[in-house]
Design an enzyme around this catalytic site. Sequence first.
Site, PDB file in Angstrom:
ATOM      1  N   GLU A 135      11.130  -4.017 -17.597  1.00 58.49           N
ATOM      2  CA  GLU A 135      11.683  -3.501 -16.496  1.00 58.49           C
ATOM      3  C   GLU A 135      11.844  -1.864 -16.179  1.00 58.49           C
ATOM      4  OE1 GLU A 135      15.480  -6.073 -15.410  1.00 58.49           O
ATOM      5  OE2 GLU A 135      15.375  -5.560 -17.580  1.00 58.49           O
ATOM      6  N   GLU A 164      16.060 -17.021 -13.697  1.00 59.03           N
ATOM      7  CA  GLU A 164      17.041 -16.644 -14.765  1.00 59.03           C
ATOM      8  C   GLU A 164      18.213 -17.594 -14.471  1.00 59.03           C
ATOM      9  OE1 GLU A 164      20.056 -13.299 -16.200  1.00 59.03           O
ATOM     10  OE2 GLU A 164      18.241 -12.597 -15.327  1.00 59.03           O
ATOM     11  N   GLN A 223      13.893 -19.529 -17.136  1.00 57.75           N
ATOM     12  CA  GLN A 223      13.956 -18.055 -18.180  1.00 57.75           C
ATOM     13  C   GLN A 223      15.070 -18.266 -19.036  1.00 57.75           C
ATOM     14  OE1 GLN A 223      13.039 -15.061 -14.316  1.00 57.75           O
ATOM     15  NE2 GLN A 223      13.795 -13.895 -16.304  1.00 57.75           N
ATOM     16  N   ALA A 226      16.578  -8.896 -19.098  1.00 59.57           N
ATOM     17  CA  ALA A 226      17.328  -7.532 -19.237  1.00 59.57           C
ATOM     18  C   ALA A 226      16.292  -6.869 -20.236  1.00 59.57           C
ATOM     19  CB  ALA A 226      18.822  -7.655 -19.959  1.00 59.57           C
ATOM     20  N   SER A 270     -15.192 -21.282  10.304  1.00 64.66           N
ATOM     21  CA  SER A 270     -16.037 -20.730  11.092  1.00 64.66           C
ATOM     22  C   SER A 270     -15.267 -20.074  12.263  1.00 64.66           C
ATOM     23  CB  SER A 270     -16.657 -21.802  11.669  1.00 64.66           C
ATOM     24  OG  SER A 270     -15.885 -22.717  12.687  1.00 64.66           O
ATOM     25  N   VAL A 271     -16.022 -19.469  13.047  1.00 70.40           N
ATOM     26  CA  VAL A 271     -15.686 -18.511  14.249  1.00 70.40           C
ATOM     27  C   VAL A 271     -15.152 -19.400  15.393  1.00 70.40           C
ATOM     28  CG1 VAL A 271     -16.100 -17.039  16.263  1.00 70.40           C
ATOM     29  CG2 VAL A 271     -16.734 -16.510  13.854  1.00 70.40           C
ATOM     30  N   SER A 295      -8.081 -23.711   7.723  1.00 70.60           N
ATOM     31  CA  SER A 295      -6.945 -22.768   7.151  1.00 70.60           C
ATOM     32  C   SER A 295      -5.646 -23.014   8.168  1.00 70.60           C
ATOM     33  CB  SER A 295      -7.562 -21.561   7.311  1.00 70.60           C
ATOM     34  OG  SER A 295      -8.192 -21.332   8.615  1.00 70.60           O
ATOM     35  N   ARG A 338      24.637  -2.609 -12.939  1.00 69.56           N
ATOM     36  CA  ARG A 338      23.750  -1.936 -13.390  1.00 69.56           C
ATOM     37  C   ARG A 338      23.283  -0.732 -12.558  1.00 69.56           C
ATOM     38  NH1 ARG A 338      19.519  -1.763 -17.243  1.00 69.56           N
ATOM     39  NH2 ARG A 338      20.540  -3.390 -18.612  1.00 69.56           N
ATOM     40  N   CYS A 361      -3.180 -17.158  -2.012  1.00 66.40           N
ATOM     41  CA  CYS A 361      -3.076 -16.417  -3.319  1.00 66.40           C
ATOM     42  C   CYS A 361      -4.251 -16.659  -4.205  1.00 66.40           C
ATOM     43  CB  CYS A 361      -1.567 -17.135  -4.031  1.00 66.40           C
ATOM     44  SG  CYS A 361      -1.950 -18.708  -4.620  1.00 66.40           S
ATOM     45  N   ASP A 387      -8.331 -11.619  14.979  1.00 69.66           N
ATOM     46  CA  ASP A 387      -9.082 -10.329  14.490  1.00 69.66           C
ATOM     47  C   ASP A 387     -10.343 -10.192  15.514  1.00 69.66           C
ATOM     48  OD1 ASP A 387      -7.186  -9.929  12.730  1.00 69.66           O
ATOM     49  OD2 ASP A 387      -8.414 -10.076  10.953  1.00 69.66           O
ATOM     50  N   LYS A 396      -7.859  -2.323  13.624  1.00 71.46           N
ATOM     51  CA  LYS A 396      -6.687  -3.262  13.290  1.00 71.46           C
ATOM     52  C   LYS A 396      -5.816  -2.597  12.197  1.00 71.46           C
ATOM     53  CE  LYS A 396      -6.421  -7.261  10.042  1.00 71.46           C
ATOM     54  NZ  LYS A 396      -7.052  -8.410   9.217  1.00 71.46           N
TER      55      LYS A 396
END
Length: 1354
Positions: free
Chosen positions: A1285, A825, A790, A1102, A370-371, A285, A903, A62, A383, A446
């Site tokens: 929303e 919420e 929330q 809402a 690294s590879v 990783s 809704r 992220c 990949d 790919k």
Amino acid sequence: MVASKKPIEAEVSLYDFTELVFYVNGKKIVDGGIDPRTTLAVYLRDKLKLFGTKIGCNEGGCGACVVMISDMDPVTEKIRHYSANSCLTPVCAVFGKAVTTVEGLGSTVQKKLHPIQERLSIAHGSQCGFCTPGFVMAMYALLRTNPTPTEKDVDEALQGNLCRCTGYRPILEAFYSFTKNGLAKAPTKKDEMNGFCALGENCCKNQKAVPERAEKAKLSTFDQCSTYDPTQELIFPPELKLGEYHKRSFALTFGGVTWFQPTSLTELLRLKREHPHARLISGNSELAVELKFRFIELPLAINPKQVAELREHRVEEDGIYMGLGLSLTEMKDILTEYIEEYDVKKTAVFRSVCAMLHYFAGKHVRNMASVAGNIATASPISDLNPIWMASRAKLHLVSEERGTRTVTIDEKFFVAYRRTVIQPDEVIIAITIPFSGPTEHFRAYKQAQRREDDIAIVTSAFSADVDPDTKTIRHLRFAFGGMAPTTKLSTKAVTGVEGRKWNRELLDDMIVKIQEEFSLPPGVPGGMSRYRQALTMSFFFKYFTFVAHQLQIPGFEHFGIDERIGEPQLEGYQSTQIYADVPEGQPDHDAVGRPVMHQSGEKHVTGEAVYSFDVDVANMLHAALVTSPKAKGRIEYVDITEALELPGVVGYADHTDVPGSLLISHGQVPVFAKDEVSYHCQPIGVIVATDHETARRAANLVKVSIIAEEAIVTIEQAVAAKSFHWPAGHRIHSSLLKGDKVIETDWSKYDKIVKGEVKMGGQEHFYFETINCTAIPHENQEMEVIASTQGVSDCQIDVATALGFPMHKVVARVRRLGGGFGGKESCVGLFASITAVAANKLRKPVKFVLERFDDMAITGTRHPFSFKYKAALNNDNKLAGMEVHLFSNGGFAMELSKGVMERAVTHIDNVYNIENSNIYGRICKTNLASNTAFRGFGGPQGMFATETIMNHLAEQFNLNLNDFRKLNMYNEGDCTPFGMHLNQCNIRRCWDECLQLSDFDKRKTEIDALNKSSRYRKRGIYAVPTKFGIGFGFKQLNQAGALIHIYTDGTVLISYAGCEMGQGLHTKIIQIASRCLGVPIELIHVHETTTDKVPNQSPTAASVGSDLNGLAVQDACVKLSERLKPYKEKNPDGKWKDWVYACYVDRVSLSATGFGIIHHEPIDYNNGRGAELYGYCVYGVAVTEVEVDCLSGDHHVIRSDIVMDIGDSLNPAVDIGQIEGAFIQGYGLFTMEEIKIRPDGTRLTRGPGNYKIPSADDVPRHFNVKLLKGSSNNRGIFSSKAVGEPPLFLGVSALFAIKEAIKSYREDHGLTEYFTLDSPATAERIRMLCEDKITAKIPELPEKHTFSPWIADI
């Protein structure tokens, strides 16, 4: 002395350093007592208290944790700067290096921002702000390396950084302003003065009369910003340079884990001989994820990155020798230099490697990995491994005992799943990447769920040596990843091809043989069996056509086929944000209507914004959940013995420790499972320890035995078993608005009828700050709860219920959220209750933070829906009748599913006037986590069904789609099927203006012409309208309170019933108060949201946050203004502070409460009779153009234009940001975000590694947003409308544009009948709907009952 030590300690003592030494923001850090498993992110946050570095996923997916690392190259002695994911980087790996975090750049406290921070805040480039430090650091690392980058450099630098709020536009514009192109087409103030306008000839200044409120086309300019001066940056620490730390060996042992960082190949080989099963760590990783989520043992780790011999690269006779101590980024840079140096015929393999590396993970991973690690882990979906196999790359291995050997990466190299021929004591020192031959054609392909930073579904590489004169094949090799337990080189399909001609006969033959050799059974791990087979043949077809084109073989023109994977050749980024300026003469202190920066904007970019995630209380303990491994069953036993023996573990709590009610959330949800479990990962108990990681490791040691029972997972299963929440169901009958009898549509009266089914998947919230809570027990049965929620009152109620405390003894508070989108919420109360139970038992503060891995499994998602519909047109093509049956997947508890269904059934009409509607909704009870609120709350699901129906009708009866829809749109005063009369109905205005803004008709004609000449790449363009009702569906929630204090220095403090989660609510409230009180915004402050200031708060949801709370604040301000009025009249020449102080002297209260409500009339869903449910509606229209690769299913969004009716905007910058962010979130919902759950209820999508939200690469290259002008809302605060929303559904315009492109391809292949495109429109769905000779060769799946699919269609 050495002989008396333990062997491992003796080894450690021989190293130059046995303490960790590194620098952070110029400060030296020395630590000899750190667990080597500790990541840099955890060390920065927990040990150094640098909370600007965020943790969003703990798997490098992220970018929230990005920092910059600076070091010296052990070969070149040059200083390097590069970005890295600190959540993956072991802290020991930064020995001898300098780390820069966001705190090292600038500070609001010091009133000095770095130019990156300044421009990003000016561009309104943050909303929740949780991802922002990562973006800042990614850009900072780029500028430290390249002070004048190109836009492509910026795009690549941001690979691996995700944002869930903004839609990326303001981030890109801020960062593009540093490029060689200057301000990247963003107008400066000087441009505007000289008449620049993105609208061109349609600029308002070119109209006959200048309107009262001029329109602007850009929110931000950068001409007044500080220039970037690289000479002013922090220098590399002289001690590290003079002390040559980059050449010093380092080892550390602590807590049974040892870290070695040798600096010579000899020592590295010795370590591998002594410890053959030690893990070599480069990018970490994969190992970091295994440590974090699989809790593998890691007694010894070796970091080889400082070994100079592994960083060599040179030209050899047969290729480039590349040391595998080089990072992937360095490998790409080196290969790029060789590509420029050598003849193009020799560099085909190099170019394919570089092209594949562009989309290999994210930039920050490539900077570290690294590879060698990629090869050694032997991932079947690597990949690069197909490239090594097809090119016959050579791997150089060395061991201390046997010396050096070279092996070819061929069909014998990968011996089994995750296993290679490499021996345990061998080290990969280099790879030789071969030159391509003069007549060799090499390409790699790919396909992934998302282009950037995503693992492949199928990856491939092809090599053919073909005589250019005779067109005879000398050799043909190709390999696929994702088609077997290992990367697989073709051995059968290529048999006998030598000597054959490169012609159509070969193509047809190879397609058949590839299908035979690379067939997959139904239910294969990973799923998508038919799609993966289609990709193998499609990739070969692409490759064959490319070679035929190169050989100039007649009949094989390029056909518009995308040649290979690689950096996209996209148009330059362009955008406009069109909004009305404030009226002439509006007082300067009146902030309403101005594009004011987010209240926390500068704190976001400096990392100084504090979240509940950052709470650090003295003597705080940490909690981790013990969860169910099964989706349904009875608990046989829970054994905590081993967990409690782990050092640092303090205690355990479960259902026996809940002093109050075990059931919370209106009596539906158990705090802990007792006797039975109802969904996968349901909380059973909680371990409490002295730190987060110890608690997690201990929780993993708890043995849980469940006697499994068959789970109900899908809507189809629930319907068959009649498993429903709210058995009565929901109904809407429009006929009851005119009488007391339900009128069923007489279908026999109509000739134009369609019926069908369509499905829509769920969506993970993916807020960047995962759910977290700190519970602090106080005296006299008091509990303080700081939670990322929330709904602080809901959290308060749940905690009080679980503890058996009265509500006035429980205080819940939150300052800001790192995103919410509905997911915080109602869900947070469960985790707050668990934390409070543990804190109450131990009488200590307890902090609980959900890992992303657990958050995504436990908290629920947007509701998946299934629709069955029937609709009819009269002779005038007006909608005469519609019947829709809606089924939602509610999960194990009803929670908010009733409101979501309500809704959905009240938005099933979207913007269309239907003569007679009968709508039926059922909520399915399944063994999934309870699905919950998500931006749109059922509205997008209902409208998706409607737009599908309209599309079906238009195609079935050959109607012009846009004309047909406009014909059926609501007019002013029309009544919806659920009984609401539409006042100030602006849908037709939005429609016309958006079609004009997008130049729809002209572009549609051009696209139709393009599609006739482009055989395999198709474009589509589509317009979608939306109508969204504003207000809670539950009447009592439509209220809000406020408390305002004015202090004697004239400053104002506001507390109110709304949470800031990135939507700019605090900013708007301050603007509202500035107008009401007549003071500048600098005098007004909002501190936090808390139940001890404003009681009985409705959740911030809402889209009514500014409506409800704005009215409450206005009410309080009016009261205060009335009290101040006599003093203003008495002293008209005085100033605000004078009047306030005079009030105080006269003992007049300078504190007031306010209260606000909005309109609501309840609907009788049991009988289906409607009412004036919502106060007003928000309208909008989007037009989106896409391009689809019909052979792979990939697509690009070319352009999106949006017109939104949001009344008189309170803050155009905030509102346009909400529109863009909602649109991109909706785009993700309808195209790539796919929840994957096994048929037994086990959730597979649990992080960014396998759940993909849009990245910056996915946003429209041309992105225009216009706020409808002159739309004052007589039911909103200061004539504004809600915005959070409503725009989300407009993202479906991409799905329907994709459908148009698919339709063109199908028509080319003789398929003219209507087809259904379920949501999301993934690459798999796109390709399999693009039916052709390739898909025809793949066997259909057998009957459902004959095999177990990998993924359940929930």
